[in-house]
Write a protein that holds these residues in place. Structure first.
Motif, PDB file in Angstrom:
ATOM      1  N   LYS A   1       7.448  -4.103  -9.188  1.00  0.00           N
ATOM      2  CA  LYS A   1       5.962  -2.859  -9.556  1.00  0.00           C
ATOM      3  C   LYS A   1       5.211  -3.493  -9.922  1.00  0.00           C
ATOM      4  O   LYS A   1       4.092  -2.570  -9.175  1.00  0.00           O
ATOM      5  CB  LYS A   1       6.850  -2.327 -10.462  1.00  0.00           C
ATOM      6  N   ARG A   2       4.559  -4.441 -10.077  1.00  0.00           N
ATOM      7  CA  ARG A   2       3.633  -4.843 -10.809  1.00  0.00           C
ATOM      8  C   ARG A   2       3.316  -6.583  -9.874  1.00  0.00           C
ATOM      9  O   ARG A   2       4.114  -7.033 -10.036  1.00  0.00           O
ATOM     10  CB  ARG A   2       3.312  -5.038 -12.126  1.00  0.00           C
ATOM     11  N   ARG A  46       3.753   1.691  -0.864  1.00  0.00           N
ATOM     12  CA  ARG A  46       4.659   2.371  -1.796  1.00  0.00           C
ATOM     13  C   ARG A  46       4.389   2.510  -3.363  1.00  0.00           C
ATOM     14  O   ARG A  46       4.941   2.160  -4.244  1.00  0.00           O
ATOM     15  CB  ARG A  46       6.124   1.758  -1.901  1.00  0.00           C
ATOM     16  N   GLY A  47       3.397   1.411  -3.872  1.00  0.00           N
ATOM     17  CA  GLY A  47       2.302   1.380  -4.885  1.00  0.00           C
ATOM     18  C   GLY A  47       3.439   0.148  -5.273  1.00  0.00           C
ATOM     19  O   GLY A  47       3.026   0.048  -6.491  1.00  0.00           O
ATOM     20  N   ARG A  81       0.598  -1.608   0.255  1.00  0.00           N
ATOM     21  CA  ARG A  81       0.344   0.102   0.212  1.00  0.00           C
ATOM     22  C   ARG A  81       1.089   0.965  -0.226  1.00  0.00           C
ATOM     23  O   ARG A  81       1.128   1.954  -0.866  1.00  0.00           O
ATOM     24  CB  ARG A  81      -1.264  -0.161   1.647  1.00  0.00           C
TER      25      ARG A  81
END
Ligand code: ADP
Ligand code: MG
Length: 758
Positions: free
Chosen positions: A98-99, A75-76, A73
């Motif tokens: 990242k994903r 740092r995305g 949450r």
């Protein structure tokens, strides 16, 4: 080597895979195949993770307990968290991306229940130990079916010397890529078929498969043993060739005189003692070899005080009787001067050739050092060139261009380890034909080390110590115990009052020399080297490493500081205290030794300059400061300076080593025994192989990767026998191209130097 082995890894593996390997010094296929596993992981046992240290780069064998991917949450990005276990302790594995999709392949592989090797640096997050972005390989995952997976999973897992950027499993993969397609024709075997058949050894290719892709522990053990044998075999074959080359050289035969008229006969008649059995046996051996028209190449080893000098002198006299000259090379000026004094004293009138009162057929002993004055140097040079001097004693100055001999027949080298190959060669070049060579060493060398390091020399050993020696007792003195230290100085006082002498040895000269980190970088060593004063350099090199002690230990004691301390020590009130170290001029050194020997200055504080060969029979006590920082053989050598007369010696080893450390083990071993061979063997066990075989061996590619000179004694002995047979039957190895190529490849210039190093 053939083209396949010499193939660059960049070609065999591609540039991307080869790049990081090149940084490890692995450039060719052969380099990689010789990058042997350090050990093997047992796929059936999980690594005990209890012992993982924070910050350590580790490879652990563990089983996956869980693995989950979730979004982060704050740092995305996404996070994969897995837990692996050895059954008792857990370790977290953390991957960021990242994903979430980027983490799926990991999640797919890291299924609970799978075992594997995980490599990374141990960190801690909220009290849990973890590896972030570890490299890993899962046992059985790449296999096609269950059966193959089982085989794969039950193979011992090779664990390679690795780095943070090239983990062991990546090396394993690269090895498999180059090894799997190889056939017997691609891998020439330096060990000939008949030798392999006789000893029941696998081929080189089979051995490589066994160590890199073993089916079982027995499999890799067999392969490793075969590769060890190969190393010993190639080395011994090289030495056999060298021996053969020397044996083919001509030398002047120097047979003993048949009549009873020579210097040797006169010397023997005047000898104030009877030779020991060993001295007689070795003497006969040497006499016979000198009588042959081939150069003698002999190593004479014997404890300090075993009487090597007498044996060497008798050999020199035989050569002089036969019309030749002898050169004696000593490692330091102090020792050269002492040798000259000793030889003159032993020879008496026999060394006063041409002088009034000298024996009619007497000879002369010339001393040549780098620092003597022009007049005495000129005289010594003349005596050497004219042949007036039958014996010429000196340091490496003897090797200078100006020094000429009339007829150099024998070179005696005292403590060979301090002479390099060029020096030996230079001296040999001074004779029209190769002179005979006798090397003396007081450092006992276990048989197989002698075979490996001095493999081109035959060996004689003096095992008994002449009668009438009272022996030495040694004690460890804890440096931080003031009562013991007081007792040390009281003891020194008692001995001095009884007319005897004491050595006090310190590891450095000035209190501000930074030799705490031993090696050539030490300020003292550097200064000594810059001053052209090499006498003191080896003492720093031999100092044990700092890993032995606590980081906060007191600085090493220094000669100048300890001498000052002793001059104000109440228990030594009125006792003269002298100093001796390598930064003193040769004249000062000589006079310091002379004043100590005469008893004018009965306490001598020194560096290890006194290590080799110094002979003061009245010296009975030796105090060694920081004894825990010296090597075993060095302490043993030092200790040999005392107890040389009729009075018992006492050696006090002042130590700051913590209990149970390797340093404490060394010092205690010294105190427990005076058996040099026992100590030499222990020394080898405590040192790394690189130290044993010399600087040329350590830290760079060499032919000895697996061979251990102590434990592999049987292999070395059998390799020596087998290779001698091969070289005898095929001296230039024309019928053994693979062996010839292996020798050529491995014994490059550096290696050659190592072989002759001693
Ligand atoms: P090393 O060189 O092996 O240390 P040395 O040859 O210097 O030993 O001998 C040490 C001392 O022992 C010398 O003083 C020497 O004269 C004496 N020595 C040598 N051989 C004998 C012997 N057979 N009996 C008694 N003393 C001996
Ligand atoms: Mg000696």
């Amino acid at each position: 080597m053939n083209s396949r082995s010499a193939e660059p890894l960049a070609t065999a593996l591609g540039k991307r895979a080869a790049g990081p390997l090149a940084k490890m010094g692995l450039v060719t296929v052969d380099d990689l195949l010789r990058h042997y596993p350090r050990r093997y992981g047992d796929p059936g046992t999980l690594t005990d993770m209890d012992r993982l240290q924070l910050g350590e780069h580790v490879t652990v064998m563990a089983r996956v307990a869980s693995a989950t991917v979730r979004p982060m949450r704050s740092r995305g990005g996404a996070l994969l968290q897995a837990t692996v276990t050895d059954g008792r302790h857990e370790l977290a594995l953390t991957f960021f991306a990242k994903r979430p999709g980027a983490l799926r392949p990991h999640e797919d592989k890291l299924r609970p229940g799978r075992a594997g090797l995980f490599t990374g640096v141990v960190s801690e997050y909220r009290g849990t130990r973890q590896l972030t972005h570890p490299d890993y390989v899962l046992v059985g995952v790449d296999a096609d079916d269950d059966e193959a997976a089982m085989t794969e999973a039950s193979r011992p897992i090779p664990i390679y010397p690795a780095t943070a950027s090239v983990p062991t499993w990546r090396i394993q993969k690269a090895v498999r890529t180059v090894l799997d397609p190889l056939t017997e024709d691609d891998v020439p075997d330096p060990v000939p078929d008949e030798v392999r058949a006789r000893l029941g050894l696998p081929t080189r290719l089979d051995a490589l498969r066994a160590v890199h892709v073993p089916d079982s522990p027995h499999h890799w053990q067999t392969g490793r043993r075969r590769l060890r044998f190969e190393e010993a075999f190639v080395l011994q074959a090289a030495l056999a060739q060298r021996r053969a080359a020397v044996a083919a050289q001509e030398a002047t035969a120097r047979p003993p005189r048949a009549d009873a008229d020579g210097l040797l006969a006169d010397f023997d008649a005047a000898l104030p003692f009877t030779l020991t059995d060993g001295q007689r046996t070795v003497g006969t051996e040497i006499a016979a070899e000198l009588a042959r028209p081939r150069p003698m190449q002999r190593l004479l080893q014997g404890e300090v005080g075993s009487g090597k000098t007498v044996v060497a002198l008798r050999a020199m006299l035989q050569v002089i009787d036969a019309g030749g000259q002898a050169a004696l090379l000593a490692p330091t000026e102090v020792l050269a001067a002492q040798h000259a004094r000793t030889l003159r004293a032993m020879l008496g009138p026999l060394a006063q050739g041409g002088l009034l009162g000298g024996a009619a057929h007497g000879t002369r002993v010339a001393l040549l050092t780098g620092s003597q004055n022009a007049a005495s140097r000129k005289e010594a040079l003349l005596d050497a060139a004219s042949g007036e001097a039958g014996i010429v004693v000196g340091t490496h100055a003897l090797l200078g261009d100006q020094v000429q001999f009339a007829d150099l027949g024998l070179v005696v080298v005292d403590e060979q380890h301090r002479f390099g190959v060029e020096q030996r060669g230079a001296l040999r070049a001074k004779a029209r034909v190769a002179p005979h060579l006798l090397v003396m060493t007081a450092t006992p060398i276990p048989r197989t080390v002698a075979m490996t390091v001095f493999g081109d020399l035959s060996t004689s050993t003096l095992t008994e110590i002449p009668a009438g020696r009272a022996g030495i007792t040694s004690h460890v003195v804890p440096a931080d115990n003031p009562r013991w230290m007081q007792r040390v100085w009281e003891k020194v006082r008692e001995e001095v009052d009884a007319g005897r002498r004491a050595y006090v040895v310190c590891p450095r000269i000035h209190p501000d020399d930074d030799v705490d980190v031993p090696g050539r970088s030490g300020a003292a060593a550097r200064r000594a080297a810059e001053a052209g004063e090499f006498d003191d350099v080896p003492e720093f090199l031999e100092l044990a490493g700092p890993e032995d002690g606590a980081p906060d230990r007191a600085p090493l004691r220094a000669v100048l500081e300890v001498a000052d301390m002793l001059r104000s020590e109440p228990r030594l009130h009125g006792v003269e205290v002298g100093v001796l170290h390598g930064q003193m001029g040769p004249g000062d050194k000589e006079s310091a030794m002379a004043r100590f020997a005469s008893g004018d200055v009965p306490v001598l504080v020194s560096t290890t300059v006194v290590e080799v060969g110094v002979d003061v029979p009245e010296a009975t006590v030796m105090v060694v400061f920081d004894a825990d920082r010296f090597g075993i053989s060095q302490l043993h050598q030092l200790r040999g300076r005392i107890g040389r007369g009729a009075d018992a010696g006492l050696c006090l080893l002042v130590s700051t080593a913590g209990p149970g450390t390797p340093a404490a083990t060394r010092v205690e071993a010294l105190a427990a025994t005076t058996d040099g061979f026992e100590l030499a063997t222990l020394d080898l066990e405590l040192r790394s192989e690189g130290d044993v075989l010399g600087a040329a061996q350590s830290g760079r590619a060499s032919s000895l990767r697996l061979l251990r000179v102590v434990q592999d004694a049987d292999l070395i002995a059998s390799a020596r026998t087998e290779s001698s047979g091969v070289v005898e039957a095929d001296p230039d190895l024309g019928r053994h191209p693979a062996l010839a190529a292996a020798i050529a490849a491995e014994l490059d210039a550096e290696q050659e130097e190592f072989l002759e190093r001693a």
